[in-house]
Design an enzyme around this catalytic site. Structure first.
Site, PDB file in Angstrom:
ATOM      1  N   ASP A   1      12.382  26.003 -22.837  1.00 61.56           N
ATOM      2  CA  ASP A   1      11.685  27.218 -23.272  1.00 61.56           C
ATOM      3  C   ASP A   1      11.519  27.249 -24.779  1.00 61.56           C
ATOM      4  OD1 ASP A   1      14.425  27.530 -23.672  1.00 61.56           O
ATOM      5  OD2 ASP A   1      14.584  29.472 -22.680  1.00 61.56           O
TER       6      ASP A   1
ATOM      7  N   LYS B   1      11.299  27.244 -33.073  1.00 59.10           N
ATOM      8  CA  LYS B   1      11.817  28.023 -34.217  1.00 59.10           C
ATOM      9  C   LYS B   1      12.297  27.001 -35.239  1.00 59.10           C
ATOM     10  CE  LYS B   1      14.349  31.808 -32.261  1.00 59.10           C
ATOM     11  NZ  LYS B   1      15.686  32.389 -32.072  1.00 59.10           N
TER      12      LYS B   1
ATOM     13  N   ASP C   1      15.377  25.390 -30.841  1.00 58.53           N
ATOM     14  CA  ASP C   1      15.982  26.239 -31.868  1.00 58.53           C
ATOM     15  C   ASP C   1      16.762  25.343 -32.829  1.00 58.53           C
ATOM     16  OD1 ASP C   1      16.845  28.638 -33.107  1.00 58.53           O
ATOM     17  OD2 ASP C   1      18.520  28.867 -31.747  1.00 58.53           O
TER      18      ASP C   1
ATOM     19  N   PHE D   1      15.201  36.739 -32.682  1.00 55.05           N
ATOM     20  CA  PHE D   1      15.697  36.531 -31.321  1.00 55.05           C
ATOM     21  C   PHE D   1      14.697  37.103 -30.323  1.00 55.05           C
ATOM     22  CE2 PHE D   1      18.076  37.056 -27.458  1.00 55.05           C
ATOM     23  CZ  PHE D   1      18.708  35.829 -27.385  1.00 55.05           C
ATOM     24  N   VAL D   2      14.157  36.220 -29.494  1.00 60.28           N
ATOM     25  CA  VAL D   2      13.083  36.628 -28.589  1.00 60.28           C
ATOM     26  C   VAL D   2      13.526  36.565 -27.131  1.00 60.28           C
ATOM     27  CG1 VAL D   2      11.199  36.020 -30.150  1.00 60.28           C
ATOM     28  CG2 VAL D   2      12.133  34.270 -28.648  1.00 60.28           C
TER      29      VAL D   2
ATOM     30  N   GLY E   1      16.211  28.734 -18.640  1.00 66.06           N
ATOM     31  CA  GLY E   1      15.161  29.178 -19.560  1.00 66.06           C
ATOM     32  C   GLY E   1      13.773  28.640 -19.276  1.00 66.06           C
TER      33      GLY E   1
ATOM     34  N   ASP F   1      16.073  34.720 -22.225  1.00 63.02           N
ATOM     35  CA  ASP F   1      16.932  35.837 -21.827  1.00 63.02           C
ATOM     36  C   ASP F   1      17.806  36.331 -22.953  1.00 63.02           C
ATOM     37  OD1 ASP F   1      18.597  33.454 -21.876  1.00 63.02           O
ATOM     38  OD2 ASP F   1      20.134  34.689 -20.938  1.00 63.02           O
TER      39      ASP F   1
ATOM     40  N   ARG G   1      14.194  37.764 -18.447  1.00 64.70           N
ATOM     41  CA  ARG G   1      13.485  36.500 -18.234  1.00 64.70           C
ATOM     42  C   ARG G   1      12.122  36.716 -17.575  1.00 64.70           C
ATOM     43  NH1 ARG G   1      16.921  32.168 -19.379  1.00 64.70           N
ATOM     44  NH2 ARG G   1      19.072  32.360 -18.722  1.00 64.70           N
TER      45      ARG G   1
HETATM   46  P1  IMP Z   1      19.127  24.886 -29.374  1.00 61.06           P
HETATM   47  O1  IMP Z   1      20.113  23.999 -28.700  1.00 61.06           O
HETATM   48  O2  IMP Z   1      19.747  25.652 -30.517  1.00 61.06           O
HETATM   49  O3  IMP Z   1      17.840  24.217 -29.792  1.00 61.06           O
HETATM   50  O4  IMP Z   1      18.819  26.061 -28.392  1.00 61.06           O
HETATM   51  C1  IMP Z   1      18.054  25.952 -27.318  1.00 61.06           C
HETATM   52  C2  IMP Z   1      18.451  27.010 -26.328  1.00 61.06           C
HETATM   53  O5  IMP Z   1      18.916  28.202 -26.973  1.00 61.06           O
HETATM   54  C3  IMP Z   1      17.235  27.424 -25.563  1.00 61.06           C
HETATM   55  O6  IMP Z   1      17.138  26.654 -24.387  1.00 61.06           O
HETATM   56  C4  IMP Z   1      17.500  28.874 -25.269  1.00 61.06           C
HETATM   57  O7  IMP Z   1      18.210  28.983 -24.053  1.00 61.06           O
HETATM   58  C5  IMP Z   1      18.408  29.350 -26.361  1.00 61.06           C
HETATM   59  N1  IMP Z   1      17.692  30.160 -27.378  1.00 61.06           N
HETATM   60  C6  IMP Z   1      17.422  29.810 -28.647  1.00 61.06           C
HETATM   61  N2  IMP Z   1      16.767  30.779 -29.309  1.00 61.06           N
HETATM   62  C7  IMP Z   1      16.608  31.794 -28.410  1.00 61.06           C
HETATM   63  C8  IMP Z   1      15.985  33.089 -28.477  1.00 61.06           C
HETATM   64  O8  IMP Z   1      15.419  33.531 -29.491  1.00 61.06           O
HETATM   65  N3  IMP Z   1      16.035  33.831 -27.344  1.00 61.06           N
HETATM   66  C9  IMP Z   1      16.623  33.404 -26.200  1.00 61.06           C
HETATM   67  N4  IMP Z   1      17.207  32.197 -26.089  1.00 61.06           N
HETATM   68  C10 IMP Z   1      17.208  31.398 -27.188  1.00 61.06           C
HETATM   69 MG    MG Z   2      17.773  27.827 -22.450  1.00 62.86          MG
END
Ligand code: IMP
Ligand code: MG
Length: 190
Positions: free
Chosen positions: A106, A137, A109, A158-159, A50, A165, A171
């Site tokens: 990237d 987010k 979340d 979801f982006v 990402g 991706d 990407r």
């Molecule tokens: P986290 O562990 O939930 O903070 O997620 C982080 C990872 O989830 C990022 O590195 C992304 O690969 C993926 N991710 C989270 N939200 C999105 C989205 O809206 N689009 C695409 N990938 C996302």
């Molecule tokens: Mg990622």
């Protein structure tokens, strides 16, 4: 020719907005490390796949003595919600002892990916660890985590694009947009 922007419901951040913000972030990061001695090195670690596009653009604004490496983490399996704990599937090769680590992703979340990677990096005895994310987010956080450098705060949608991706697609889009719900599989992501 395919026009992948037709797959987007809307564009959230344009190419120009991304590039302008990355230039500002580069200055913020340069200022943050401004007092480093000549022998102090910043190890930039990109979470791939990402972060590759964001990292490639961001590091060209950095005026630092730096090294680059990547860590591969996977938490998505062709779905728009994390369906498993983030898994580190390829480790860092750099020696991080006494380095100033700048960890790049990237999007922040739920926070579980960065929490897991920071915990791992802390075991390598770095001098400092800071984090930079293009997108935050924050409404989705399940693990408390704040990044040091943030490009844009975005709503819970979801982006894709600019490194992000859906099942490894999109990407390479130069902008960031919301994927049309009918193209999200399964469509019930929360
Ligand atoms: P986290 O562990 O939930 O903070 O997620 C982080 C990872 O989830 C990022 O590195 C992304 O690969 C993926 N991710 C989270 N939200 C999105 C989205 O809206 N689009 C695409 N990938 C996302
Ligand atoms: Mg990622």
């Amino acid at each position: 020719m395919v026009e992948l922007t037709n797959d987007l419901d809307k564009i959230l951040v344009t190419e120009e907005e991304i590039q302008n913000r990355i230039s500002e972030l580069g200055q913020e990061i340069n200022e943050c490390y401004t007092n480093l001695a000549n022998d102090e090195i910043v190890a930039v670690i990109a979470i791939i796949n990402g972060a590759i596009i964001f990292t490639a653009d961001l590091i060209r604004h950095l005026r630092l003595n730096m090294e680059l490496d990547c860590i591969r983490v996977s938490s998505y399996r062709d779905a728009t919600s994390p369906i498993q704990e983030p898994e580190i599937i390829d480790r860092i090769r750099l020696n991080l002892q006494d380095r100033h680590i700048l960890l790049i992703d990237d999007i922040l979340d739920t926070g579980s990916t960065l929490t897991k990677v920071v915990d791992l990096l802390n075991t390598t005895r770095p001098r400092t660890i800071r984090t930079a994310v293009l997108l935050d987010k924050s409404s989705r956080r399940t693990v408390p985590f704040e990044a040091d450098f943030i490009g844009f705060n975005i709503p819970d949608e979801f982006v894709v694009g600019y490194g992000l991706d859906f099942a490894e697609h999109y990407r390479h889009l130069p902008c960031i947009g919301v994927l049309k719900p009918e193209l999200q599989n399964p469509p019930t992501w929360t």
